[in-house]
Scaffold this motif. Sequence first.
Motif, short mmCIF file in Angstrom:
data_model
loop_
_atom_site.label_atom_id
_atom_site.label_comp_id
_atom_site.label_asym_id
_atom_site.label_seq_id
_atom_site.Cartn_x
_atom_site.Cartn_y
_atom_site.Cartn_z
N VAL A 200 0.81 -1.23 0.00
CA VAL A 200 0.00 0.00 0.00
C VAL A 200 0.84 1.28 0.00
N GLU A 201 2.05 1.22 0.51
CA GLU A 201 2.89 2.43 0.54
C GLU A 201 3.24 2.93 -0.87
N PHE A 202 3.12 2.04 -1.87
CA PHE A 202 3.40 2.43 -3.24
C PHE A 202 2.16 2.99 -3.95
N GLN A 203 1.03 2.96 -3.28
CA GLN A 203 -0.23 3.39 -3.88
C GLN A 203 -0.21 4.90 -4.14
N ARG A 204 -0.54 5.27 -5.38
CA ARG A 204 -0.65 6.68 -5.73
C ARG A 204 -1.99 6.97 -6.43
N GLY A 205 -2.60 5.97 -6.99
CA GLY A 205 -3.89 6.15 -7.65
C GLY A 205 -5.02 5.96 -6.67
N PRO A 206 -6.26 5.86 -7.17
CA PRO A 206 -7.42 5.66 -6.30
C PRO A 206 -7.26 4.39 -5.46
N GLY A 207 -7.52 4.51 -4.20
CA GLY A 207 -7.41 3.37 -3.30
C GLY A 207 -8.42 3.52 -2.18
N VAL A 208 -8.07 3.03 -1.01
CA VAL A 208 -8.98 3.11 0.13
C VAL A 208 -8.25 3.66 1.34
N ASP A 209 -9.01 4.29 2.20
CA ASP A 209 -8.51 4.68 3.52
C ASP A 209 -8.85 3.53 4.46
N ALA A 210 -7.91 2.60 4.58
CA ALA A 210 -8.19 1.37 5.32
C ALA A 210 -8.59 1.64 6.77
N ALA A 285 7.08 4.91 -7.78
CA ALA A 285 5.82 5.23 -8.48
C ALA A 285 6.09 5.95 -9.79
N ALA A 286 7.06 6.84 -9.81
CA ALA A 286 7.40 7.56 -11.05
C ALA A 286 7.95 6.59 -12.10
N GLU A 287 8.82 5.69 -11.67
CA GLU A 287 9.34 4.69 -12.60
C GLU A 287 8.22 3.76 -13.08
N ARG A 288 7.31 3.44 -12.21
CA ARG A 288 6.18 2.57 -12.59
C ARG A 288 5.38 3.20 -13.72
N THR A 289 5.09 4.49 -13.59
CA THR A 289 4.34 5.19 -14.65
C THR A 289 5.12 5.17 -15.96
N GLN A 306 -0.46 -0.54 -8.79
CA GLN A 306 -0.22 0.41 -7.72
C GLN A 306 0.83 -0.13 -6.75
N ALA A 307 1.58 -1.12 -7.20
CA ALA A 307 2.59 -1.76 -6.37
C ALA A 307 3.98 -1.46 -6.92
N ASN A 308 4.98 -2.17 -6.45
CA ASN A 308 6.34 -1.98 -6.95
C ASN A 308 6.69 -3.05 -7.98
N PHE A 309 5.68 -3.47 -8.73
CA PHE A 309 5.85 -4.46 -9.78
C PHE A 309 4.74 -4.26 -10.80
N TYR A 310 4.83 -4.95 -11.92
CA TYR A 310 3.77 -4.93 -12.92
C TYR A 310 3.57 -6.34 -13.46
N TRP A 311 2.46 -6.52 -14.15
CA TRP A 311 1.98 -7.85 -14.50
C TRP A 311 1.75 -7.98 -16.00
N LEU A 312 2.24 -9.08 -16.56
CA LEU A 312 1.98 -9.42 -17.95
C LEU A 312 1.22 -10.73 -18.00
N ARG A 313 -0.06 -10.67 -18.32
CA ARG A 313 -0.85 -11.89 -18.47
C ARG A 313 -0.32 -12.66 -19.68
N ALA A 314 -0.07 -13.97 -19.52
CA ALA A 314 0.55 -14.73 -20.60
C ALA A 314 0.19 -16.20 -20.52
N SER A 315 0.10 -16.83 -21.68
CA SER A 315 -0.05 -18.28 -21.74
C SER A 315 1.23 -18.93 -21.24
N ASP A 316 1.20 -20.24 -21.03
CA ASP A 316 2.40 -20.93 -20.58
C ASP A 316 3.52 -20.79 -21.60
N GLU A 317 3.18 -20.87 -22.88
CA GLU A 317 4.21 -20.75 -23.92
C GLU A 317 4.84 -19.37 -23.91
#
Length: 372
Positions: A200-210, A285-289, A306-317
């Motif tokens: 959550v510390e990396f969150q810069r976009g819309p989120g929640v006030d937990a 966050a700047a590098e993420r953008t 909104q984290a310190n990583f990003y995701w690529l959806r991919a088939s097994d191949e």
Amino acid sequence: MLCMTSTLPETAVPEVRAAVAQLPAYVAGRSAQTELTAALASNESHFTPLPSVVEAITAEAGRIHRYPSMGAVEAREAIAQHHGVNADEVAAGPGSSGVLQQIISAVCGHGDEVVFAWRSFEAYPILVAVAGAVSVRVPLLADEHHDLDAMAAAITDRTRLVILCSPNNPTGVSISGDALERFLQSVPPRVLVVLDEAYVEFQRGPGVDALDFYRRYPNLCILRTFSKAYGLAGLRVGYAIARPDIAEGLRRTAVPFGVNRMAQAAAVASLAAEEEIRERTDAVAAERTRVIEALRGYGWNVPGSQANFYWLRASDELREQLLAALGEADILARGYAVDGVRITLADAATNDRVLAVLADRGRFGLASGTAR
């Protein structure tokens, strides 16, 4: 002398429980082998420890012949002050994974159900199975978000716990305030909802006030860690904020002295360095953008992390192709069977190495269209 004859076969040996023997092993991200290796598989901070934190750890090193505070009292008080709650609402443990194990042990019995999104943090089903409880996995939506309506519908009389991961690991997307409000209104008060905010510390976009939700919903528990943004992955310290009776249950199920002296001191020092931590997470966050915009420009479909990583959806191949190409460039990323690849953000130069590999989608047979 009374001699008792055993009725057991002579070949009998101790065995682990069947449920344990069938557990999938937690697969840790691979570690760097050389100084040139970009270790982007475990979502670790690429920043070295803060000097003030190193100083606190060094001071404690001379006292490690003594046991640490049993209940991590000083750390809990610092956490409570940081969040504006009472210390009796805080429970600490060896990382947020350790605290989650305490939560599951405290509220779940054999056969009780735990609902969570999938794919999400891979430790969830392991910890649930260890406790003898039952995992109820609810598939993510097509946009990689939690399907909160389906999760609410999955709650039964046997459900004791629901886990929400926001930002979600490994997809990086966050739950909105409105969505969380609707979900919590639909959950029976007897069911504990854990909001896992490891990133959550990396969150810069819309989120929640937990904390606002926590004050309004007694069955909400907040789970956080010092492993990611605070850079204490090697010390293992996390915490939960929950109603006093629940927090007390977590402390009762904790391994005695589970948070060591140096981890407790480092946690306190880290909270005192809030401005420096903010500067570091701002840089991530700047590098993420920058990185996500570049990847989308190349044609990759990248969720709004909104984290310190990003995701690529991919088939097994495609996953194996991606990991192999990155590996050839001495870059370690994290692959997930069936689902895709997660890549941790680092400094600009390291991120550019990744972008150089992914710039040519043709090498992956993806010359046109959207990558999935």
